[in-house]
Design an enzyme around this catalytic site. Sequence first.
Site, PDB file in Angstrom:
ATOM      1  N   HIS A 184      58.552  53.336  25.685  1.00 53.97           N
ATOM      2  CA  HIS A 184      58.799  53.100  24.203  1.00 53.97           C
ATOM      3  C   HIS A 184      60.458  52.659  24.063  1.00 53.97           C
ATOM      4  CE1 HIS A 184      54.671  54.533  23.698  1.00 53.97           C
ATOM      5  NE2 HIS A 184      55.083  55.371  24.563  1.00 53.97           N
ATOM      6  N   SER A 215      81.556  33.181  21.966  1.00 50.74           N
ATOM      7  CA  SER A 215      81.288  32.540  20.453  1.00 50.74           C
ATOM      8  C   SER A 215      82.205  31.586  20.278  1.00 50.74           C
ATOM      9  CB  SER A 215      80.958  33.711  19.620  1.00 50.74           C
ATOM     10  OG  SER A 215      81.235  33.095  18.221  1.00 50.74           O
ATOM     11  N   LYS A 257      83.171  37.727  21.610  1.00 52.71           N
ATOM     12  CA  LYS A 257      81.839  37.875  21.953  1.00 52.71           C
ATOM     13  C   LYS A 257      81.838  37.416  23.392  1.00 52.71           C
ATOM     14  CE  LYS A 257      78.540  38.659  20.059  1.00 52.71           C
ATOM     15  NZ  LYS A 257      77.630  37.908  19.284  1.00 52.71           N
ATOM     16  N   GLU A 301      68.679  35.303  27.796  1.00 49.96           N
ATOM     17  CA  GLU A 301      68.137  34.710  26.609  1.00 49.96           C
ATOM     18  C   GLU A 301      67.480  33.494  26.924  1.00 49.96           C
ATOM     19  OE1 GLU A 301      70.941  35.323  22.981  1.00 49.96           O
ATOM     20  OE2 GLU A 301      71.911  36.263  24.562  1.00 49.96           O
TER      21      GLU A 301
END
Length: 450
Positions: free
Chosen positions: A153, A274, A280, A287
């Site tokens: 979980h 970024s 970043k 992804e």
Amino acid sequence: MWKGRFAKATADLVQQYGESISYDWRLYKHDIAGSIAHARAQVKAGLLTDAEFAAIETGLRAIEQEIDAGAFDFSIELEDIHMNIESALTDRIGAPGAKLHTARSRNDQVATDTRLYCREEIDTLTAHLTELQGALLQQADQHAAAVIPGYTHLQRGQPVTVGHHLLAYVEMIDRDKSRLADCRQRVNVSPLGSGALAGSTINLDRQQIADELGFNRVTTNSMDAISDRDYIAELLFDIALVGTHLSRLSEDLILWCSSEFGFATLSDAHTTGSSLMPQKKNPDVCELTRGKTGRLYGNLIALLTAAKGLPLTYNRDLQEDKEPLFDSIDTLKLALKVNTEMIADMAINVDTCLAAASDPLLLATDLADYLVKNGVPFRQAHELVGQAVAVSVQTNTPLDQLDLTQVSEHYGADAKDVFDLQTALAARTNPGAPSVGNVRAEVARWKKSL
Ligand code: ARG
């Protein structure tokens, strides 16, 4: 190719709508191999002379070289790779070229080409999967003993090691490989000789053709053979499931690379920045892999849907099998390559992993096991430990700092020993459990088998 029966040329829009040459050109090597095997069987049947066969073979090889070199002029008027090659051959060598299509249809031809293509790509995918297993294994070897929380979980559960976590993916990928090997058995069957749907009045030696092309056997029902796309659906499913596994791995790595977890750092070469936020460092490869998995599922569903309403045998809908197939193969090959490289270069931050795993709550189950070893029934032990956890949370006292002997008479002074992480891991020696000894043994087993 069918001008005899028609008074008008095919409309431009119909040609545009129906052409497959823009994508099926990539079957050319398989198409040519199939044609040479087919022509050789025609020689055996007395339909071609040795000289005619030689002209066909030389002509096809020359066309192959031209396509290799990017010098071949594909035409959408000739719809697909089969007619483009046959037409070019006849232009070049004349009469023998016009004999090639005897006892053959594009229906058994396209099924043959696609099976040869799938077989080749299954072998390539399998090799890439093994390389990915190798990268995971190398990290698992290096971090066999690096303790990390295991989650359910997405809440901390019990301690495991980075090695154990990564070997879980090695297992998944191994099942993927075995599914591909199983699929390959059903792919590797020769439909050539099934004709349009009902074989031919001219019998060529189907077994000879199958042997030349490396097929295990010949198909046994001509109608099934030319309309069967099960093997593509299977392959697309196998690929989709690899996608599921890669996507789960991606999600783990995205979490691990966040400041909140901090368990891993990807190389600069495999992350992006970024355009706005200078700090970043984004795990885009992970992804993209997670995102591209959607395409892999979509391709499977597209094929199943295209095939579901078709009466026997060939229907032009079946031409829609190729783009999903090619897209899934291309997508997965690149995904496997880039993920292999990224994982090989990934750094594991063992101190951060250890700090997260040092939360004494991760050993609450071990504390219950301790009580069980002292004769307390597990349900009661679970409740007693639950009460201790509640006290720990309420009083903001780490579980291992509580005086447990105050909580229940079942705890002895040795209850504190439960909270030694190394001892806790070392106790997990059952097959499949994450003791460091077990993980090292698994690493050794995988090294041998890969
Ligand atoms: N381009 C076609 C395909 O990919 C080849 C087979 C065409 N057969 C036919 N009967 N029109 O399916």
